[in-house]
Design a protein around this motif. Structure first.
Motif, PDB file in Angstrom:
ATOM      1  N   ARG A 148      -3.163   2.573  -3.028  1.00 54.14           N
ATOM      2  CA  ARG A 148      -2.957   3.911  -2.542  1.00 54.14           C
ATOM      3  C   ARG A 148      -1.917   4.819  -3.544  1.00 54.14           C
ATOM      4  O   ARG A 148      -2.229   6.005  -3.484  1.00 54.14           O
ATOM      5  CB  ARG A 148      -1.878   3.725  -1.242  1.00 54.14           C
ATOM      6  N   LEU A 149      -1.184   4.236  -4.295  1.00 57.87           N
ATOM      7  CA  LEU A 149      -0.423   4.691  -5.365  1.00 57.87           C
ATOM      8  C   LEU A 149      -1.300   5.399  -6.360  1.00 57.87           C
ATOM      9  O   LEU A 149      -1.369   6.640  -6.925  1.00 57.87           O
ATOM     10  CB  LEU A 149       0.527   3.971  -6.097  1.00 57.87           C
ATOM     11  N   LYS A 150      -2.371   4.514  -6.763  1.00 56.69           N
ATOM     12  CA  LYS A 150      -3.429   5.270  -7.514  1.00 56.69           C
ATOM     13  C   LYS A 150      -4.080   6.446  -6.942  1.00 56.69           C
ATOM     14  O   LYS A 150      -4.605   7.284  -7.828  1.00 56.69           O
ATOM     15  CB  LYS A 150      -4.377   3.886  -8.067  1.00 56.69           C
ATOM     16  N   LEU A 182       5.372   7.986   0.423  1.00 56.10           N
ATOM     17  CA  LEU A 182       5.534   8.997  -0.487  1.00 56.10           C
ATOM     18  C   LEU A 182       6.818   9.103  -0.864  1.00 56.10           C
ATOM     19  O   LEU A 182       7.089   9.392  -2.198  1.00 56.10           O
ATOM     20  CB  LEU A 182       5.002  10.294  -0.083  1.00 56.10           C
ATOM     21  N   LYS A 183       7.885   8.975  -0.074  1.00 58.61           N
ATOM     22  CA  LYS A 183       9.326   9.291  -0.650  1.00 58.61           C
ATOM     23  C   LYS A 183       9.465   8.230  -1.317  1.00 58.61           C
ATOM     24  O   LYS A 183      10.297   8.373  -2.295  1.00 58.61           O
ATOM     25  CB  LYS A 183      10.029   9.143   0.959  1.00 58.61           C
ATOM     26  N   GLN A 184       9.303   6.849  -1.162  1.00 59.79           N
ATOM     27  CA  GLN A 184       9.511   5.760  -1.913  1.00 59.79           C
ATOM     28  C   GLN A 184       8.935   5.861  -3.357  1.00 59.79           C
ATOM     29  O   GLN A 184       9.559   5.999  -4.248  1.00 59.79           O
ATOM     30  CB  GLN A 184       8.690   4.417  -1.336  1.00 59.79           C
ATOM     31  N   TRP A 185       7.522   6.324  -3.320  1.00 62.91           N
ATOM     32  CA  TRP A 185       6.926   6.580  -4.651  1.00 62.91           C
ATOM     33  C   TRP A 185       7.885   7.720  -5.462  1.00 62.91           C
ATOM     34  O   TRP A 185       7.880   7.712  -6.516  1.00 62.91           O
ATOM     35  CB  TRP A 185       5.585   7.278  -4.632  1.00 62.91           C
ATOM     36  N   SER A 186       8.219   8.613  -4.885  1.00 65.86           N
ATOM     37  CA  SER A 186       9.150   9.926  -5.458  1.00 65.86           C
ATOM     38  C   SER A 186      10.388   9.306  -6.055  1.00 65.86           C
ATOM     39  O   SER A 186      10.901   9.957  -6.824  1.00 65.86           O
ATOM     40  CB  SER A 186       9.169  11.084  -4.379  1.00 65.86           C
ATOM     41  N   GLU A 187      10.854   8.259  -5.417  1.00 68.49           N
ATOM     42  CA  GLU A 187      12.066   7.595  -5.873  1.00 68.49           C
ATOM     43  C   GLU A 187      12.077   6.570  -6.913  1.00 68.49           C
ATOM     44  O   GLU A 187      13.001   6.122  -7.397  1.00 68.49           O
ATOM     45  CB  GLU A 187      12.782   7.147  -4.715  1.00 68.49           C
ATOM     46  N   GLU A 188      10.856   6.381  -7.236  1.00 69.32           N
ATOM     47  CA  GLU A 188      10.510   5.483  -8.295  1.00 69.32           C
ATOM     48  C   GLU A 188       9.853   6.176  -9.613  1.00 69.32           C
ATOM     49  O   GLU A 188       8.771   6.706  -9.605  1.00 69.32           O
ATOM     50  CB  GLU A 188       9.324   4.289  -8.035  1.00 69.32           C
ATOM     51  N   PRO A 189      10.752   6.602 -10.654  1.00 71.54           N
ATOM     52  CA  PRO A 189      10.310   7.327 -11.751  1.00 71.54           C
ATOM     53  C   PRO A 189       9.052   6.815 -12.302  1.00 71.54           C
ATOM     54  O   PRO A 189       8.229   7.508 -12.897  1.00 71.54           O
ATOM     55  CB  PRO A 189      11.350   7.008 -12.864  1.00 71.54           C
ATOM     56  N   GLU A 190       8.645   5.640 -12.469  1.00 66.49           N
ATOM     57  CA  GLU A 190       7.631   4.897 -12.942  1.00 66.49           C
ATOM     58  C   GLU A 190       6.229   5.261 -12.258  1.00 66.49           C
ATOM     59  O   GLU A 190       5.085   4.987 -12.616  1.00 66.49           O
ATOM     60  CB  GLU A 190       7.819   3.350 -13.096  1.00 66.49           C
ATOM     61  N   CYS A 195       9.023  15.145  -6.251  1.00 65.43           N
ATOM     62  CA  CYS A 195       8.875  15.824  -5.149  1.00 65.43           C
ATOM     63  C   CYS A 195       9.785  17.200  -4.917  1.00 65.43           C
ATOM     64  O   CYS A 195      10.677  17.432  -5.506  1.00 65.43           O
ATOM     65  CB  CYS A 195       9.380  15.135  -3.730  1.00 65.43           C
ATOM     66  N   LYS A 196       9.383  18.222  -4.322  1.00 64.59           N
ATOM     67  CA  LYS A 196      10.028  19.381  -4.259  1.00 64.59           C
ATOM     68  C   LYS A 196      10.134  19.930  -2.599  1.00 64.59           C
ATOM     69  O   LYS A 196       9.103  19.548  -1.942  1.00 64.59           O
ATOM     70  CB  LYS A 196       9.279  20.658  -5.010  1.00 64.59           C
TER      71      LYS A 196
END
Length: 207
Positions: A148-150, A182-190, A195-196
């Motif tokens: 899903r990240l990809k 999505l919130k989790q992805w946005s908090e992981e720099p890698e 997010c905006k």
């Protein structure tokens, strides 16, 4: 062949009973290269000609909308610019003497699209449906979190931003779980995803 599933609405009907509605199952996204190849194969236009025309059209549409106009493309639909307050600014209260928002506190955050009736009818004529074997409420099990990240990363490579609704359509997740992920992805720099905005105006962008 497209697939559909009957998904349960989050809100019951007037009798308190659950409501099911049909939802199309989306398997990925057709990007410009795919569409260009299809058009080029069926016409005398080269891929470069088609891409150049699309780029020129997109630039002119942006110019017209930046000037305060909506843009109507016959057979496709109407595009309209949408404004929002920048982060950190409060809404105007409308009360006498209250602070007013100036142009520096407002930005163009989205372009709304309303499909042309001809596009809807054309799509409907070509659409042959069959019931999906996957259940939308369990669709998160179809793809792993990394898959899903990809999907999200690929989406942001060809789109300026992603909304929670876009991520739902890509992955089949329900909105609550899609928003949390999505919130989790946005908090992981890698992850490469930032997010905006905030609240209903939050969007996700390529970091």
């Amino acid at each position: 062949m497209a697939e559909y599933e009957m998904q349960e609405s989050n809100l019951p009907n007037e009798d308190g009973k659950r409501v099911l509605f049909p939802r199309m199952r989306l398997w990925g996204q057709a990007d410009l290269d795919r569409i260009v190849d299809k058009i080029s194969y069926a016409s005398s236009f080269t891929p470069g000609d088609i891409k150049g025309l699309v780029k020129a059209l997109a630039d002119e549409m942006a110019c017209q909308m930046a000037s305060g106009r909506s843009v109507k493309i016959d057979g496709i639909g109407v595009f309209s610019p949408s404004l929002a307050l920048r982060d950190g600014y409060e809404r105007e209260s409308g009360e006498p003497g209250a602070p007013k928002r100036n142009a520096m506190s407002i930005w163009l955050n989205n372009v709304n699209f309303r499909a042309d009736k001809e596009l809807i009818e054309n799509t409907g004529r070509r659409c042959i449906l069959e019931r999906s074997k996957w259940k939308f409420r369990h669709s998160s099990q179809v793809f792993s979190p990394q898959e899903r990240l990809k999907m999200a990363q690929d989406f942001l490579c060809s789109n300026p931003f992603m909304r929670v609704a876009d991520y739902c359509r890509l992955t089949g997740l329900l909105s609550d779980k899609a928003a949390r992920e999505l919130k989790q992805w946005s908090e992981e720099p890698e992850s490469g995803i930032g997010c905006k905005g905030r609240g209903s105006h939050k969007i996700y962008v390529k970091r």
